[in-house]
Design an enzyme around this catalytic site. Structure first.
Site: not given
Ligand SMILES: Cc1cc2nc3c(=O)[nH]c(=O)nc-3n(C[C@H](O)[C@H](O)[C@H](O)COP(=O)(O)O)c2cc1C
Length: 365
Positions: A100, A169, A319, A341, A344
């Protein structure tokens, strides 16, 4: 349900199932952005755990684009051998990995970069730092930096790249009328706000060729007053499709969006899951590209319905894989209980201490 486990192809890249690890900053790179053995081990667990396509954490294409500590960098050629170690390890375990590519713009951290943050417009009051509006020259430099970073990714063995144009971003700031108040050819109309993306795509294609997967993650909506709305997001998707993007990952929200952030908490039931699902339906009808849907997917059944009903082609999660890197293997083996998960978000809080991202609720570090 079996469609979740069928192989697919994106621009020559075969993916063994429809599960994607959405880009995740895990705070395990070295201070200068170099890849580390700890980061490689963490990524390899995902490949071993059956994830079809892994997207790296956001990697900064210019030093001044760094958002957080221990973030992966791809801004210099000397970072390539370390990245090669990561891609080789994933490939050894039958996985695919794409880089990315990112710049955090207004949200860059001057304590890490030593520079005032750059942004499409120097809007006040969003961060406590003084922001510099990008000149046409800094825009040109940025376009080149993305092109060079994609070339490094290809050299390092990544199976493709993803442009980070979500979550507020820098590229997402250009798309957003809230962040982008420019009066030149990079601001105003949607065609102007998406111009930098098109120029970056051209710079990337000139370096990596036509058959290398180039993906993009974009916001469906910013959930900020005056920000990007879904109609413009879909039109941006159509323009990007015409210019050779190979797949789109749909997300939404920014750090200014409160409860409607990209990383929503309290996903209690299936109704709370896949919180950008309705936008994916709208996209699918009008953008003819593979769609990856991220945001709150936790149940095998929800994932299956999304793919079987043609709402999206891929299920992207972050997550759930922090807690269970082997979730896909578990589901494939027949244990279909939902991801453990609990959303939280303590993984995010703890990561700032330098220990790296891990599931605090599950414990173990
Ligand atoms: C610890 C952490 C780091 C993340 N880092 C990025 C990142 O580097 N780039 C990005 O596009 N999204 C990042 N995200 C967002 C996730 O890619 C995703 O869009 C978001 O967590 C929702 O998905 P989920 O419900 O499956 O966690 C991050 C999320 C978490 C929890």
């Amino acid at each position: 349900m079996l469609r979740l486990f069928e192989p697919t192809e994106i621009s020559g890249m075969t993916i063994k199932n429809r599960f994607v690890r959405s880009a995740t900053w895990v705070g395990m790179a070295a201070g200068n952005g170099a890849c580390t053995p700890k980061l490689v081990d963490t990524i390899v667990m995902l490949a071993k755990g059956g994830v079809g396509l892994i997207i790296s954490g956001h990697a900064y294409v210019q030093k001044q684009g760094q958002a957080g500590p221990w973030q992966l960098g791809i801004y210099e050629d000397r970072l390539v051998p370390g990245l090669r170690g990561m891609t080789d390890a994933v490939h050894e375990h039958g996985g695919k990995i794409i880089a990315q590519l990112a710049h955090s713009g207004l949200f860059a951290d001057p304590a890490l970069t030593g520079h005032a943050p750059l942004a499409p417009s120097a809007i006040a009051g969003v961060t406590r730092h003084t922001v510099r509006e990008m000149t046409l020259q800094t825009i040109r430099n940025l376009v080149q930096a993305f092109g060079l970073a994609a070339e490094r990714a290809q050299e390092a063995g990544f199976d493709g790249v993803q442009l980070h144009s979500a979550h507020g971003y820098l590229l997402s700031q250009f798309l957003s009328p809230f962040f982008n108040r420019r009066a030149d050819r990079y601001g105003g109309s949607l065609e102007n706000r998406v111009r930098i993306h098109i120029e970056i795509l051209e710079a990337i294609r000139s370096r990596v060729g036509g058959l290398y997967p180039v993906l993009i993650k974009i916001n469906t909506r910013d959930f900020v007053g005056g920000g990007l709305e879904v109609e413009d997001s879909i039109r941006a998707g159509q323009l990007l499709q015409q210019r050779g993007v190979d797949a789109i990952e749909l997300s939404g929200g920014t750090v200014l969006s409160g409860k409607l952030s990209p990383i929503r908490s309290q996903i209690r039931n299936e109704g709370d899951e896949a919180y950008f699902r309705d936008y994916a339906v709208a996209f699918k009808n009008r953008v003819n590209l593979p769609i990856m849907l991220v945001g709150g997917v936790r149940s095998f059944d929800v994932a299956g319905q999304i793919v079987n009903n043609g709402i999206a082609d891929y299920i992207s999660m972050s997550r759930p894989f922090i807690r269970e890197p082997d979730l896909v293997k578990r589901w494939e083996s027949g244990d279909r209980t939902k991801a453990a998960c609990i959303s939280c978000n303590n993984c995010l809080v703890e990561a700032r201490t330098g220990k790296g991202v891990y599931c605090v609720t599950k414990g173990g570090r």
